[in-house]
Design an enzyme around this catalytic site. Structure first.
Site, PDB file in Angstrom:
ATOM      1  N   THR A   1       0.030   1.028   6.999  1.00  0.00           N
ATOM      2  CA  THR A   1       0.111  -0.088   6.060  1.00  0.00           C
ATOM      3  C   THR A   1       0.287  -1.371   6.856  1.00  0.00           C
ATOM      4  O   THR A   1       0.996  -1.384   7.859  1.00  0.00           O
ATOM      5  CB  THR A   1       1.253   0.082   5.040  1.00  0.00           C
TER       6      THR A   1
ATOM      7  N   ARG B   1     -14.353  -7.438   0.215  1.00  0.00           N
ATOM      8  CA  ARG B   1     -13.538  -7.078   1.393  1.00  0.00           C
ATOM      9  C   ARG B   1     -12.925  -5.674   1.249  1.00  0.00           C
ATOM     10  O   ARG B   1     -12.391  -5.311   0.210  1.00  0.00           O
ATOM     11  CB  ARG B   1     -12.423  -8.115   1.564  1.00  0.00           C
ATOM     12  N   VAL B   2     -13.017  -4.891   2.291  1.00  0.00           N
ATOM     13  CA  VAL B   2     -12.391  -3.565   2.328  1.00  0.00           C
ATOM     14  C   VAL B   2     -11.483  -3.532   3.551  1.00  0.00           C
ATOM     15  O   VAL B   2     -11.871  -3.965   4.635  1.00  0.00           O
ATOM     16  CB  VAL B   2     -13.459  -2.449   2.421  1.00  0.00           C
ATOM     17  N   GLY B   3     -10.273  -3.018   3.368  1.00  0.00           N
ATOM     18  CA  GLY B   3      -9.314  -2.960   4.472  1.00  0.00           C
ATOM     19  C   GLY B   3      -9.379  -1.640   5.225  1.00  0.00           C
ATOM     20  O   GLY B   3     -10.383  -0.924   5.186  1.00  0.00           O
ATOM     21  N   ASP B   4      -8.292  -1.317   5.864  1.00  0.00           N
ATOM     22  CA  ASP B   4      -8.249  -0.114   6.709  1.00  0.00           C
ATOM     23  C   ASP B   4      -7.984   1.173   5.929  1.00  0.00           C
ATOM     24  O   ASP B   4      -8.320   2.267   6.393  1.00  0.00           O
ATOM     25  CB  ASP B   4      -7.147  -0.255   7.772  1.00  0.00           C
TER      26      ASP B   4
ATOM     27  N   THR C   1       0.841  -1.204   0.000  1.00  0.00           N
ATOM     28  CA  THR C   1       0.000   0.000   0.000  1.00  0.00           C
ATOM     29  C   THR C   1       0.877   1.255   0.000  1.00  0.00           C
ATOM     30  O   THR C   1       2.014   1.204   0.443  1.00  0.00           O
ATOM     31  CB  THR C   1      -0.858  -0.040   1.292  1.00  0.00           C
TER      32      THR C   1
ATOM     33  N   GLY D   1      -4.957  -5.030   7.282  1.00  0.00           N
ATOM     34  CA  GLY D   1      -5.986  -4.036   7.545  1.00  0.00           C
ATOM     35  C   GLY D   1      -7.003  -4.379   8.617  1.00  0.00           C
ATOM     36  O   GLY D   1      -7.459  -3.494   9.349  1.00  0.00           O
TER      37      GLY D   1
HETATM   38  N1  ASP Z   1      -3.681  -2.150   4.789  1.00  0.00           N
HETATM   39  C1  ASP Z   1      -3.987  -2.673   3.489  1.00  0.00           C
HETATM   40  C2  ASP Z   1      -5.255  -3.471   3.560  1.00  0.00           C
HETATM   41  O1  ASP Z   1      -5.438  -4.212   4.507  1.00  0.00           O
HETATM   42  C3  ASP Z   1      -2.911  -3.529   2.949  1.00  0.00           C
HETATM   43  C4  ASP Z   1      -1.532  -2.905   2.974  1.00  0.00           C
HETATM   44  O2  ASP Z   1      -1.242  -2.079   3.794  1.00  0.00           O
HETATM   45  O3  ASP Z   1      -0.724  -3.267   2.114  1.00  0.00           O
HETATM   46  O4  ASP Z   1      -6.038  -3.393   2.653  1.00  0.00           O
END
Ligand code: ASP
Length: 352
Positions: free
Chosen positions: A270, A247-250, A219, A273
């Protein structure tokens, strides 16, 4: 003037100096620090010197430096921290090296679904998008959501319809195809098939959303302090490879992957998430500063430890209103860099 009168006068003068130096003059705000700067990341994970060849290392260093320079120039020319954050992130979104924009990982269905967010520390305004498939620079759409809509988070086709209404260019979903990411998906799929018999389906789905190719997340994010003392933060990602069911991350979740507040700091995260969402991780750093009086380094390092205890690996970049920066992480490495007033841009990857 007798001795005791002199002492009293000196005391009054001293009190006045203290009062003025803390900025408590009616109607006037504390003077911004005479500094500015930008910090970026290109993802945390297993980034080890022995697995990185010289050519790739050079490519990453060059691209991270280009992103830093794009943001720094804006700040140097009196631009806003929001402009600097957006510009730096766009450079990384346009590169296939990172898991954002052009280089985004594939979902389990073989699509690219992008998430991004941006926050203005002066106004506490924020904008975010999740699951968009046709937007070249999701961070710019997040900014449009912040500035041109009454909302904070728009998802999928709705977010794309908003982009079209605002005159933002679409790209074909093919734009995001890269051989490297496709191959990585095939590899993880083959492994998933093998493991299917051994584990329950729920567990399997959870285990397989990670980057089998290199173990890194990839990310991108940026945080900045401008000459007016305003902070901003932004994050952009393709999420986690082989993600399923929307799915959605942070990264597009304000307070989890991104947070900025002029009172405290600007943060971009990063890592895995799900843990960052459950920990409201980026806001936690700000809250530790605001309510507990921790400094930026103490607060950000503490939150990395809290996440680690839960099982969440990753890192942060952060900057405060005085131009202090912090870049802690619990993974083996993190692509990161900073460019502070009058200093040469610095890029780092490993634990150093
Ligand atoms: N934080 C991101 C997610 O979980 C992934 C990442 O940081 O590479 O979508």
């Amino acid at each position: 003037m007798n001795y005791s009168k002199k002492i009293r006068l000196l005391g009054i003068v001293w009190l006045l100096i203290c009062f003025l130096s803390t900025g408590h003059i009616s109607g006037r705000e504390k003077e911004p620090a005479d500094t500015f700067g930008i910090v970026i990341h290109g993802g945390a994970g297993v980034i080890a010197k022995k697995t990185m060849n010289a050519k790739n290392e050079r490519l990453y260093r060059e691209k991270l430096t280009e992103a830093l320079t794009a943001g720094y120039r804006i700040l140097e020319n009196n631009g806003s921290s929001v402009d600097a954050v957006e510009a730096a992130i766009k450079v990384m979104e346009d590169s296939p090296l990172f898991n954002s924009g052009k280089g985004a990982v594939f979902t389990g269905e073989g699509a690219n679904e992008l998430d991004a967010s941006i926050m203005d520390g002066k106004t506490l305004n924020a904008g975010a998008v999740a699951g968009v498939r046709r937007i070249k620079n999701p961070v710019s759409l997040a900014r449009l959501v912040m500035e041109k809509s009454p909302h904070v988070l728009l998802v999928g086709e709705g977010a794309e319809a908003f982009a079209r209404q605002e005159g933002m260019d679409w790209v074909s979903p093919d734009y995001f195809f890269t051989k490297r990411r496709w191959k990585a998906l095939q590899k993880i799929k083959a492994k998933e098939k093998k493991e299917k018999k051994k584990t329950s389906p729920g567990k399997n789905a959870l285990n397989s959303i990670r980057n089998e190719e290199t173990g890194k997340f990839g990310t991108v994010g940026a945080v900045a302090l401008d000459k007016n003392g305003n902070l901003a933060a932004g994050t952009s990602t393709g999420g986690m490879m082989n993600k399923k069911f929307g799915r959605v991350g942070d990264s597009p979740v304000i307070g989890a992957g991104t947070y900025a507040n002029n009172k405290t700091c600007a943060v971009s995260a990063t890592g895995h998430g799900e843990y960052f969402i459950r920990s409201v991780a980026s806001y936690d750093i700000s809250a530790l500063m605001e309510y507990k009086g921790l400094n930026l380094r103490e607060a950000s390092e503490l939150v990395v430890e809290k996440l680690k205890k839960l099982g969440g690996i990753g890192g942060f970049i952060a900057i405060d209103g005085r131009g202090n920066i912090s870049m802690p992480f619990s993974s083996a490495g993190m692509f990161r860099g900073y460019a502070l007033k009058g200093k040469k841009p610095t890029v780092k990857m490993y634990k150093e």
